[in-house]
Design an enzyme around this catalytic site. Structure first.
Site, PDB file in Angstrom:
ATOM      1  N   CYS A 192      -2.479  11.211  10.564  1.00 41.53           N
ATOM      2  CA  CYS A 192      -1.486  12.093   9.923  1.00 41.53           C
ATOM      3  C   CYS A 192      -1.717  13.573  10.216  1.00 41.53           C
ATOM      4  O   CYS A 192      -0.779  14.308  10.539  1.00 41.53           O
ATOM      5  CB  CYS A 192      -1.475  11.848   8.419  1.00 41.53           C
ATOM      6  SG  CYS A 192      -3.106  11.553   7.720  1.00 41.53           S
ATOM      7  N   ARG A 239     -10.505  17.649   1.603  1.00 44.48           N
ATOM      8  CA  ARG A 239      -9.624  16.907   0.675  1.00 44.48           C
ATOM      9  C   ARG A 239      -9.376  17.768  -0.560  1.00 44.48           C
ATOM     10  O   ARG A 239     -10.326  18.307  -1.139  1.00 44.48           O
ATOM     11  CB  ARG A 239     -10.306  15.595   0.282  1.00 44.48           C
ATOM     12  CG  ARG A 239      -9.425  14.617  -0.434  1.00 44.48           C
ATOM     13  CD  ARG A 239      -8.377  13.993   0.435  1.00 44.48           C
ATOM     14  NE  ARG A 239      -8.930  13.175   1.517  1.00 44.48           N
ATOM     15  CZ  ARG A 239      -8.206  12.675   2.512  1.00 44.48           C
ATOM     16  NH1 ARG A 239      -6.908  12.894   2.580  1.00 44.48           N
ATOM     17  NH2 ARG A 239      -8.772  11.950   3.453  1.00 44.48           N
ATOM     18  N   HIS A 299      -0.177  17.190   3.623  1.00 40.78           N
ATOM     19  CA  HIS A 299      -1.328  17.904   4.189  1.00 40.78           C
ATOM     20  C   HIS A 299      -0.892  19.301   4.640  1.00 40.78           C
ATOM     21  O   HIS A 299       0.213  19.466   5.180  1.00 40.78           O
ATOM     22  CB  HIS A 299      -1.859  17.185   5.433  1.00 40.78           C
ATOM     23  CG  HIS A 299      -2.447  15.830   5.177  1.00 40.78           C
ATOM     24  ND1 HIS A 299      -2.731  15.342   3.917  1.00 40.78           N
ATOM     25  CD2 HIS A 299      -2.833  14.860   6.053  1.00 40.78           C
ATOM     26  CE1 HIS A 299      -3.264  14.129   4.036  1.00 40.78           C
ATOM     27  NE2 HIS A 299      -3.326  13.809   5.315  1.00 40.78           N
ATOM     28  N   ASN A 345       2.199  13.619   4.578  1.00 40.99           N
ATOM     29  CA  ASN A 345       1.357  12.726   5.394  1.00 40.99           C
ATOM     30  C   ASN A 345       1.831  11.279   5.347  1.00 40.99           C
ATOM     31  O   ASN A 345       1.574  10.508   6.277  1.00 40.99           O
ATOM     32  CB  ASN A 345      -0.104  12.818   4.950  1.00 40.99           C
ATOM     33  CG  ASN A 345      -0.269  12.625   3.463  1.00 40.99           C
ATOM     34  OD1 ASN A 345       0.233  13.429   2.674  1.00 40.99           O
ATOM     35  ND2 ASN A 345      -0.940  11.568   3.068  1.00 40.99           N
ATOM     36  N   GLY A 351       0.823  -1.222   0.000  1.00 46.11           N
ATOM     37  CA  GLY A 351       0.000   0.000   0.000  1.00 46.11           C
ATOM     38  C   GLY A 351       0.847   1.259   0.000  1.00 46.11           C
ATOM     39  O   GLY A 351       2.077   1.202   0.001  1.00 46.11           O
ATOM     40  N   LYS A 405      -4.718 -11.494  -2.136  1.00 48.67           N
ATOM     41  CA  LYS A 405      -4.511 -11.271  -3.579  1.00 48.67           C
ATOM     42  C   LYS A 405      -3.048 -10.930  -3.922  1.00 48.67           C
ATOM     43  O   LYS A 405      -2.609 -11.114  -5.046  1.00 48.67           O
ATOM     44  CB  LYS A 405      -5.474 -10.204  -4.109  1.00 48.67           C
ATOM     45  CG  LYS A 405      -5.096  -8.764  -3.846  1.00 48.67           C
ATOM     46  CD  LYS A 405      -5.971  -7.815  -4.691  1.00 48.67           C
ATOM     47  CE  LYS A 405      -5.351  -6.454  -4.836  1.00 48.67           C
ATOM     48  NZ  LYS A 405      -5.653  -5.456  -3.860  1.00 48.67           N
ATOM     49  N   SER A 406      -2.297 -10.484  -2.924  1.00 50.62           N
ATOM     50  CA  SER A 406      -0.903 -10.093  -3.197  1.00 50.62           C
ATOM     51  C   SER A 406       0.119 -11.156  -2.765  1.00 50.62           C
ATOM     52  O   SER A 406       1.323 -10.972  -2.985  1.00 50.62           O
ATOM     53  CB  SER A 406      -0.573  -8.791  -2.473  1.00 50.62           C
ATOM     54  OG  SER A 406      -1.431  -7.774  -2.868  1.00 50.62           O
ATOM     55  N   GLN A 434      -6.142  18.487   2.747  1.00 48.45           N
ATOM     56  CA  GLN A 434      -5.463  17.197   2.832  1.00 48.45           C
ATOM     57  C   GLN A 434      -5.223  16.535   1.482  1.00 48.45           C
ATOM     58  O   GLN A 434      -6.095  16.494   0.617  1.00 48.45           O
ATOM     59  CB  GLN A 434      -6.265  16.258   3.755  1.00 48.45           C
ATOM     60  CG  GLN A 434      -6.347  16.811   5.164  1.00 48.45           C
ATOM     61  CD  GLN A 434      -6.896  15.853   6.193  1.00 48.45           C
ATOM     62  OE1 GLN A 434      -7.441  16.307   7.190  1.00 48.45           O
ATOM     63  NE2 GLN A 434      -6.753  14.552   6.017  1.00 48.45           N
TER      64      GLN A 434
HETATM   65  N1  LIG Z   1      -2.182   7.306   3.577  1.00 52.00           N
HETATM   66  C1  LIG Z   1      -1.947   8.004   4.685  1.00 52.00           C
HETATM   67  O1  LIG Z   1      -1.523   9.178   4.683  1.00 52.00           O
HETATM   68  C2  LIG Z   1      -2.152   7.381   6.010  1.00 52.00           C
HETATM   69  C3  LIG Z   1      -1.676   8.051   7.102  1.00 52.00           C
HETATM   70  C4  LIG Z   1      -1.828   7.484   8.351  1.00 52.00           C
HETATM   71  C5  LIG Z   1      -2.451   6.272   8.457  1.00 52.00           C
HETATM   72  N2  LIG Z   1      -2.927   5.625   7.363  1.00 52.00           N
HETATM   73  C6  LIG Z   1      -3.564   4.325   7.555  1.00 52.00           C
HETATM   74  O2  LIG Z   1      -2.748   3.292   7.023  1.00 52.00           O
HETATM   75  C7  LIG Z   1      -3.550   2.257   6.498  1.00 52.00           C
HETATM   76  C8  LIG Z   1      -3.200   1.976   5.056  1.00 52.00           C
HETATM   77  O3  LIG Z   1      -3.338   3.152   4.300  1.00 52.00           O
HETATM   78  P1  LIG Z   1      -2.784   3.262   2.806  1.00 52.00           P
HETATM   79  O4  LIG Z   1      -3.023   4.670   2.436  1.00 52.00           O
HETATM   80  O5  LIG Z   1      -1.424   2.681   2.678  1.00 52.00           O
HETATM   81  O6  LIG Z   1      -3.842   2.296   2.027  1.00 52.00           O
HETATM   82  P2  LIG Z   1      -3.655   1.486   0.665  1.00 52.00           P
HETATM   83  O7  LIG Z   1      -2.727   2.193  -0.249  1.00 52.00           O
HETATM   84  O8  LIG Z   1      -5.030   1.196   0.191  1.00 52.00           O
HETATM   85  O9  LIG Z   1      -2.953   0.109   1.116  1.00 52.00           O
HETATM   86  C9  LIG Z   1      -3.597  -0.839   1.921  1.00 52.00           C
HETATM   87  C10 LIG Z   1      -2.643  -1.961   2.248  1.00 52.00           C
HETATM   88  O10 LIG Z   1      -3.285  -2.854   3.156  1.00 52.00           O
HETATM   89  C11 LIG Z   1      -3.311  -4.181   2.613  1.00 52.00           C
HETATM   90  N3  LIG Z   1      -4.541  -4.874   3.003  1.00 52.00           N
HETATM   91  C12 LIG Z   1      -5.794  -4.484   2.751  1.00 52.00           C
HETATM   92  N4  LIG Z   1      -6.661  -5.405   3.258  1.00 52.00           N
HETATM   93  C13 LIG Z   1      -5.906  -6.370   3.835  1.00 52.00           C
HETATM   94  C14 LIG Z   1      -6.208  -7.589   4.513  1.00 52.00           C
HETATM   95  N5  LIG Z   1      -7.460  -7.980   4.706  1.00 52.00           N
HETATM   96  N6  LIG Z   1      -5.170  -8.327   4.955  1.00 52.00           N
HETATM   97  C15 LIG Z   1      -3.902  -7.953   4.763  1.00 52.00           C
HETATM   98  N7  LIG Z   1      -3.543  -6.786   4.121  1.00 52.00           N
HETATM   99  C16 LIG Z   1      -4.546  -6.030   3.668  1.00 52.00           C
HETATM  100  C17 LIG Z   1      -3.261  -3.967   1.114  1.00 52.00           C
HETATM  101  O11 LIG Z   1      -2.817  -5.150   0.474  1.00 52.00           O
HETATM  102  P3  LIG Z   1      -3.220  -5.471  -1.066  1.00 52.00           P
HETATM  103  O12 LIG Z   1      -2.299  -4.644  -1.922  1.00 52.00           O
HETATM  104  O13 LIG Z   1      -2.958  -6.914  -1.164  1.00 52.00           O
HETATM  105  O14 LIG Z   1      -4.654  -5.086  -1.222  1.00 52.00           O
HETATM  106  C18 LIG Z   1      -2.252  -2.817   1.049  1.00 52.00           C
HETATM  107  O15 LIG Z   1      -0.939  -3.305   1.217  1.00 52.00           O
HETATM  108  C19 LIG Z   1      -4.999   2.688   6.728  1.00 52.00           C
HETATM  109  O16 LIG Z   1      -5.429   2.143   7.943  1.00 52.00           O
HETATM  110  C20 LIG Z   1      -4.895   4.181   6.845  1.00 52.00           C
HETATM  111  O17 LIG Z   1      -5.935   4.728   7.618  1.00 52.00           O
HETATM  112  C21 LIG Z   1      -2.775   6.148   6.128  1.00 52.00           C
END
Ligand SMILES: NC(=O)c1ccc[n+]([C@@H]2O[C@H](COP(=O)([O-])OP(=O)(O)OC[C@H]3O[C@@H](n4cnc5c(N)ncnc54)[C@H](OP(=O)(O)O)[C@@H]3O)[C@@H](O)[C@H]2O)c1
Length: 329
Positions: free
Chosen positions: A126, A227, A234, A307, A10, A37-38, A153
């Protein structure tokens, strides 16, 4: 040290791998984890290839540390299983942040609260991290009464789907929507879902998490989170009322001396923080520091950070570094 990165494919997970490599975190074995899936997909870390594994396999490998960024549901279901196997989990989702017995950590502010018994540690939201990092030293000196914050954001805060949506809209092609509305050439006054009080969950995170990190429930916080079609980080317009008066130059000096903060504040040279320049950096940038002339003891400032770095990956890895340095894992 055996380290699992849960959500390695992710947006946050990828940056975590980069930051782990850059900071030379003492990893002897990396365990990249993602959804079914990965599984089997190859990722590269420090020039070596690793195969993505599923959660069950990762737990059985008993890593010392698991860095989670795979959404709240995955954290709720799996963090306790890792903890039971002896792993210390540092979680980026909102799943554990407000649990009374879980610590919510910004290392520069409250890492000293951590003990060996903390097996699930929460990384704040964040938009909260960048705000409290700038406000904590000012709170110490002048005591914060009230914060009014408006956020601008980045779409990277919503994950890979949102980045894809913006790219599709930019190119004029149809695709999956991460938001209810077009984000290209737009500003959406909704980050995350609405709560019963009419605020979004993101706005209420700024309220609750700020009070928890600064250990002060009396701080009044009100937020509007928006957003915008930006990728670098952000931005936040923050209006803060203190109990006592301040000198604006003293505020600049305090912020300048705060680890993790870079003051960019010179109207003569048009110097102020912007996400374009914060992108890829670990610092929190503060500028437009000025007195609110409409009421006493009140300050305005503009706070910008990447962020995905200080707002997520870097803060998580700084927590892990603290645990290692203090023999807590
Ligand atoms: N983006 C930000 O700025 C930010 C900041 C702070 C916190 N967060 C938090 O960090 C988390 C991820 O955010 P992101 O932005 O990186 O999202 P993302 O790009 O959608 O990535 C999600 C990741 O989680 C994995 N995943 C999803 N469902 C899963 C499951 N059931 N079992 C195992 N792995 C699973 C996905 O794997 P696949 O590729 O296999 O689907 C992918 O590696 C969220 O909780 C978000 O709230 C994000």
């Amino acid at each position: 040290m055996k380290v699992a990165v849960v959500g390695a494919t992710g947006m946050v997970g990828e940056v975590m791998l980069q930051v782990l490599a850059e900071r030379n975190f003492p990893i002897t074995e990396l365990i990249p984890v993602a959804s079914e899936k990965s599984v089997g997909k190859e990722i590269e870390f420090k020039g070596k290839k690793y195969s993505v594994v599923g959660l069950e396999t990762a737990v059985s490998m008993k890593p010392e540390i698991a860095l989670f960024s795979a959404g709240g549901e995955t954290s709720l279901a799996w963090a306790p299983k890792f903890a039971k196997a002896g792993t210390t989990v540092i979680d980026n989702s909102s799943a554990w942040r407000m649990h009374a017995d879980k610590k919510l950590i910004v290392p520069e502010i409250n890492a000293s609260e951590l003990t060996k018994e903390d097996k699930i540690i929460a990384n704040p939201n964040c938009s909260t991290i960048q705000m409290v990092l700038a406000l904590a030293p000012l709170h110490k000196k002048y005591n914060i009464k009230r914060i009014i914050v408006s956020t601008y954001q980045s779409i990277t805060g919503t994950g890979v789907k949102a980045v894809q949506q913006l790219e599709n809209e930019y190119a004029g092609t149809k695709g999956e929507m991460a938001y209810k509305y077009q984000i290209h050439r737009n500003a959406i006054p909704q980050c995350d879902v609405f709560e019963d009080n009419g605020y979004t969950k993101e706005e209420m995170k700024l309220v609750r998490e700020t009070q928890k990190i600064l250990s002060d429930k009396t701080i009044a916080v009100t937020a509007t989170a928006v957003r915008v079609p930006i990728v670098g980080g952000h931005s936040e317009a923050v209006n803060v009322e203190f109990s006592t008066d301040f000198d604006v130059n003293d505020v600049r000096k305090i912020l300048h001396e705060t680890p993790g903060i870079v003051v960019q504040d010179n109207t003569d040279t048009f110097t102020y923080p912007m996400p374009l320049y914060a992108h890829g950096k670990d610092d929190v940038f503060v500028g437009r520091i000025r007195r609110d002339e409409s009421q006493p003891n009140t300050l305005n400032m503009w706070i910008v950070a990447d962020n995905l770095r200080k707002g997520a990956a870097t803060n998580t890895i700084q927590i892990a570094e603290y645990l290692v340095a203090n023999g807590l894992v």
